[in-house]
Design a protein around this motif. Sequence first.
Motif, PDB file in Angstrom:
ATOM      1  N   ALA A 222     -19.523  48.287 118.486  1.00  0.00           N
ATOM      2  CA  ALA A 222     -18.750  47.315 117.684  1.00  0.00           C
ATOM      3  C   ALA A 222     -19.501  46.001 117.503  1.00  0.00           C
ATOM      4  N   MET A 223     -20.430  45.716 118.410  1.00  0.00           N
ATOM      5  CA  MET A 223     -21.163  44.442 118.326  1.00  0.00           C
ATOM      6  C   MET A 223     -22.329  44.491 117.341  1.00  0.00           C
ATOM      7  N   ILE A 224     -22.807  45.689 117.010  1.00  0.00           N
ATOM      8  CA  ILE A 224     -24.028  45.797 116.193  1.00  0.00           C
ATOM      9  C   ILE A 224     -23.953  44.984 114.888  1.00  0.00           C
ATOM     10  N   PRO A 225     -22.838  45.087 114.115  1.00  0.00           N
ATOM     11  CA  PRO A 225     -22.808  44.342 112.840  1.00  0.00           C
ATOM     12  C   PRO A 225     -22.851  42.820 112.998  1.00  0.00           C
ATOM     13  N   LEU A 226     -22.572  42.304 114.189  1.00  0.00           N
ATOM     14  CA  LEU A 226     -22.505  40.844 114.361  1.00  0.00           C
ATOM     15  C   LEU A 226     -23.889  40.179 114.325  1.00  0.00           C
ATOM     16  N   GLY A 227     -24.930  40.957 114.621  1.00  0.00           N
ATOM     17  CA  GLY A 227     -26.295  40.413 114.561  1.00  0.00           C
ATOM     18  C   GLY A 227     -26.575  39.305 115.573  1.00  0.00           C
ATOM     19  N   LYS A 249     -29.793  47.637 123.037  1.00  0.00           N
ATOM     20  CA  LYS A 249     -30.839  46.972 122.244  1.00  0.00           C
ATOM     21  C   LYS A 249     -30.374  46.754 120.809  1.00  0.00           C
ATOM     22  N   LYS A 250     -29.748  47.787 120.228  1.00  0.00           N
ATOM     23  CA  LYS A 250     -29.288  47.672 118.826  1.00  0.00           C
ATOM     24  C   LYS A 250     -28.250  46.563 118.668  1.00  0.00           C
ATOM     25  N   SER A 251     -27.449  46.353 119.718  1.00  0.00           N
ATOM     26  CA  SER A 251     -26.412  45.324 119.605  1.00  0.00           C
ATOM     27  C   SER A 251     -26.955  43.938 119.936  1.00  0.00           C
TER      28      SER A 251
END
Length: 442
Positions: A222-227, A249-251
């Motif tokens: 869920a955090m990934i789109p926050l950048g 890592k992705k998040s």
Amino acid sequence: MKITFIVPAIGKKPEQKYIGTWKMEPLTYGTLSALTPNEIEIDLYDDRIELIDYDIDTDLVVLSVETYTAKRAYAIAQRFRERQIPVVLGGYHVTLCPEEASLYSDCIVIGNAEGVWEQLLSDLKLGQLQKAYQGQAFYQRKCVDRSLYQGKKYLPITLVETGRGCCHDCDFCAITHYYHTYHKRDIDLIIGDLAASPHKHVFLVDDNLMADKANAKALFKAMIPLGIKWAGQGTLAMAKDPELLNLMKKSGCELMLIGFESLEQDNLKQMNKSFNLTLGEQNELVKRIHDAGIGIYATFVFGYDHDTLATIENTVRFAKKHNFYTAAFNHLLPFPGTPLYTRLLEQKRLIYDKWWLADDYTYGELAFVPKLMPAERLSTMCRQARKEFASFPTVLKRGLHAMQRSSPLMWGVFWAMNLRLGEEIDEKMNVPLGRNLDEFPK
Ligand code: SF4
């Protein structure tokens, strides 16, 4: 009505206005502020970075107390109580030592304040403040109110909580004996806090982010789109799960604080952290985390019964070999309410029964007698280990490694943190807990 939050420092030397090290925003007070009705005025003093106005006009003073800050919190409380201003004490030290905290306050909150905070404020309004409130099991209905941090000189990093407690039971850990189990926070609330963050860099404050791995993975997705870029705390177990490392890592994970505690198997058994033993070879696990592009803040503790001078030297070699982003070499400290404290008390090895209140106890001093070396020797060795790890050639070499895994800001933080590490050690060492005699004359 007005309430005043105060963040107590650990103490100050007589010549110090305050301890001038970098400080993060105090999350507890933002959490309480969010639970406080709008009609109540709030102000905040942070004893670590500014002077407290002891003459302030207020209806209630509230302090969150840790064991290290207990003595100073009690001294601050006394100043306000002398003016008949009621003082509420809460925080993990109060939960672990409620009878002690009651002696220095008008009211204590045991456990989490959520669920009793509104009741406490309404009792205050009616002049019926109770001596103690028993907090509820963890739940949090609101995002944090960060407006009270405005104008304070905090690091440009937002602190966010994703849960409380831990699934493990290390014998020295006050946190796990406070919460008894792991309580996860609603992912929507966490994302709400992250989305509202004024900074792109975040510290996820949980003591063990991976206490519930499935939940952690859902959160990281869920955090990934926050950048955002983030740092957190967890155990070496994360290295056994490639999917978890990948999602971290992705998040945006850049740095993890990992409690290695000891390289000695017998010590890990004694501290009930044997799960570190079953994970496999530590060198390989460190490599996997580094290969995933995540830096490591490694923490070690010395003073268990199988520690010798050679243990400390080997540990520093291990930390240097792996070029950790940074590392802490701490001596063991028995926190009240832990099995470690009870064991040392029963073995009559405590130098101070209550080191956190002792008149002559200073920061960096041992509070118990180690088995295989004198207390002063262990204290000196810990300090030497920190200094060696913070020596310029070591910092330079580690800095080149950190560059491969860090964003520009985290690389900047690396230098700010590591180049001042030696100085900070000196600044904090021998600070008397609690008292600046000028400020609190006997
Ligand atoms: S793993 Fe960390 S947070 Fe959990 S009990 Fe051990 S020291 Fe405490």
